[in-house]
Design an enzyme around this catalytic site. Structure first.
Site, PDB file in Angstrom:
ATOM      1  N   ASP A  11       0.865  -1.177   0.000  1.00 19.86           N
ATOM      2  CA  ASP A  11       0.000   0.000   0.000  1.00 19.86           C
ATOM      3  C   ASP A  11       0.901   1.226   0.000  1.00 19.86           C
ATOM      4  O   ASP A  11       1.763   1.365   0.868  1.00 19.86           O
ATOM      5  CB  ASP A  11      -0.894   0.017   1.245  1.00 19.86           C
ATOM      6  CG  ASP A  11      -2.026  -1.008   1.143  1.00 19.86           C
ATOM      7  OD1 ASP A  11      -2.129  -1.666   0.100  1.00 19.86           O
ATOM      8  OD2 ASP A  11      -2.790  -1.136   2.117  1.00 19.86           O
ATOM      9  N   ASP A 130     -13.742  -4.951  -2.600  1.00 21.01           N
ATOM     10  CA  ASP A 130     -13.766  -4.899  -1.141  1.00 21.01           C
ATOM     11  C   ASP A 130     -15.135  -5.361  -0.682  1.00 21.01           C
ATOM     12  O   ASP A 130     -16.151  -4.734  -1.019  1.00 21.01           O
ATOM     13  CB  ASP A 130     -13.493  -3.472  -0.652  1.00 21.01           C
ATOM     14  CG  ASP A 130     -12.031  -3.096  -0.821  1.00 21.01           C
ATOM     15  OD1 ASP A 130     -11.178  -3.807  -0.268  1.00 21.01           O
ATOM     16  OD2 ASP A 130     -11.744  -2.104  -1.518  1.00 21.01           O
TER      17      ASP A 130
END
Lengths: 258, 207
Positions: A11, A130
């Site tokens: 990330d 997600d």
């Protein structure tokens, strides 16, 4: 035999690798290019960069990170986060990414999947999803969330399994299934979610969210029927090396590139 | 100088970087004269073979590539750059290809995830200098939904299993072509480039 892929996920925010528990409490985990090269040396099968801020002014920083990584890392590289148009995708691919991952933009404009697949080929277009369990329902269901890069995320009306099937019809070449409930907890992937999606789509499924130990990866591959596993925290903080995880999985009979 | 064909679809950067890592310079071109004048030619590829042929036709490169290969000069085809060498492909309905290697490009059988995406082993069925220093059954990175089926099985240098056993490396004189992406296959992939360039340059001044 096709091997199962072990994919460290980096990330990236403002040109640095960060990883938070459930997307909060970001801590610095290093330089993305150095980490990508390190994971390549260790035997990672792919690298994923996820641009978790992806504001337009930081897009250029990400492109530069991708370019510098592609100069020295000779394994597949996926970039996701904040890509909204075919032009955004093109820039990342030209910078050296092999695949692009889209999430929020695909929900807002499903045709973007098809446009990307027609322009660059399905193998380039990864759907990042997600998903969060709907509480207290049986059999279990999961809802799709967007904007997870900027806090808790926003719910949609989409069912995760139905959305997965639809995105494949639209042209997605692979699906990364991230469990919001499990992400950053290191308490294991959502195996039921993985199984529900992997058994109904015809494209590879990548497990994401929740890896804390090599057994978790094993379960995602065997019980969740995932084709690849993504992990961040356990690798970034050196809890396990990629080689340790790979040797563990190989010893348990999983086809792995050592 | 290594000439790389740019037909507007493939991401060439990874191929350029892999060759640069080995210390060679590259020239990227869409020009027919450059192709004919090349001493070492690489045709990379991503996407669909039919689209690639349409692009090569539009750029008027099919004749020059045919000519270059029939002159016996060193050529490396990668992924779709392997597939377009064949008579034609079934992808998206039948599309004629370059017909340099007789045979068809067929869809991988159903029953497993398509595309075939990830690292898989290449069995070296014919000894060839392209495999020098690379153990048999080494893993390479694949991403494709179609495979090549040459009429002349003697051209098959490497095979891979995914539902069926398919041809993953073709060699024919100075022509080498792979279904996998050596520029995405780590050290083993760089070794493929190195072996190809060594072969290509044997006895010649190319740099």
């Amino acid at each position: 035999m096709l091997t199962k892929r072990i994919i460290p996920c980096l990330d990236v925010k403002g040109g640095r690798v960060v990883k938070g528990v459930r997307y909060r409490d970001l801590q610095d985990a290093g330089d993305p290019v150095e980490l990508a090269a390190f994971y390549n040396e260790q035997g990672a099968d792919e690298i994923v960069f996820y641009d978790i801020t992806a504001s337009s002014d930081e897009r250029g920083i990400m492109q530069e990170v991708v370019e510098r990584t592609a100069d020295q890392v000779f394994i597949p590289l996926t970039v996701g986060g904040g890509l909204r148009t075919v032009e955004d995708m093109r820039r990342m691919l030209e910078s050296g990414a092999d695949k692009v991952s889209i999430n929020t933009a695909a929900v807002q404009n499903p045709h973007l999947i098809t446009e990307g697949a027609e322009r660059f080929g399905s193998q380039c277009i990864i759907l990042g999803m997600d998903a969060k369990r709907v509480p207290d329902v049986s059999p279990p269901r999961w809802g799709v969330f967007t904007h997870t890069g900027t806090g808790g995320g926003r719910p949609t009306n989409l069912d995760a399994v139905e959305w997965a099937v639809r995105t494949v019809e639209l042209g997605a070449g692979e699906i990364v299934v991230n469990s919001i409930d499990a992400d950053g907890t290191q308490s294991g992937y959502d195996i039921e979610l993985l199984h529900a999606i992997s058994t109904v789509v015809t494209v590879p499924v990548v497990a994401s969210g929740g890896a804390g130990a090599p057994e978790d990866l094993y379960q995602a591959l065997v019980e969740g029927k995932a084709d690849a596993v993504l992990a961040a925290s356990i690798f970034h903080y050196g809890t396990y090396s990629i080689q340790e995880v790979k040797k563990y999985l190989a010893a348990k009979g999983i086809p792995i590139r050592i | 100088m290594i000439t790389i064909i740019d037909y507007g679809a493939g991401n060439l950067r990874s191929v350029v970087n892999a060759i640069a890592r080995l210390g060679y310079q590259t020239k990227i071109t869409s020009n027919a004269d450059d192709v004919l004048a090349a001493k070492v030619l690489i045709l990379p590829g991503v996407g669909a073979a039919g689209d690639t042929m349409a692009n090569l036709n539009r750029l008027q490169l099919t004749g020059p590539i045919n000519q270059y290969i029939s002159d016996g000069k060193p050529f490396l085809g990668i992924c779709v750059g392997l597939q377009v060498l064949f008579t034609g492909t079934e992808e998206g309905g039948w599309h004629d290809c370059l017909d340099i290697i007789p045979g068809k490009v067929r869809r991988l059988p159903d029953g497993q995830k398509i595309p075939h995406m990830g690292w898989n082993q290449v069995k070296q069925v014919t000894p060839h200098p392209i495999f020098e220093g690379i153990p048999d059954e080494t893993n390479f990175y694949f991403v494709h939904s179609y495979y090549v089926d040459p009429d002349d099985k003697a051209l098959v240098a490497g095979e891979t299993e995914y539902g069926i056993t398919f041809c993953s490396v073709i060699t024919h004189g100075n022509l080498v072509a792979t279904q996998f992406h050596p520029e995405r296959s780590g050290e083993a992939g760089l070794r493929i480039y190195n072996n190809f360039l060594k072969l290509a340059m044997a006895g010649k001044e190319v740099i």
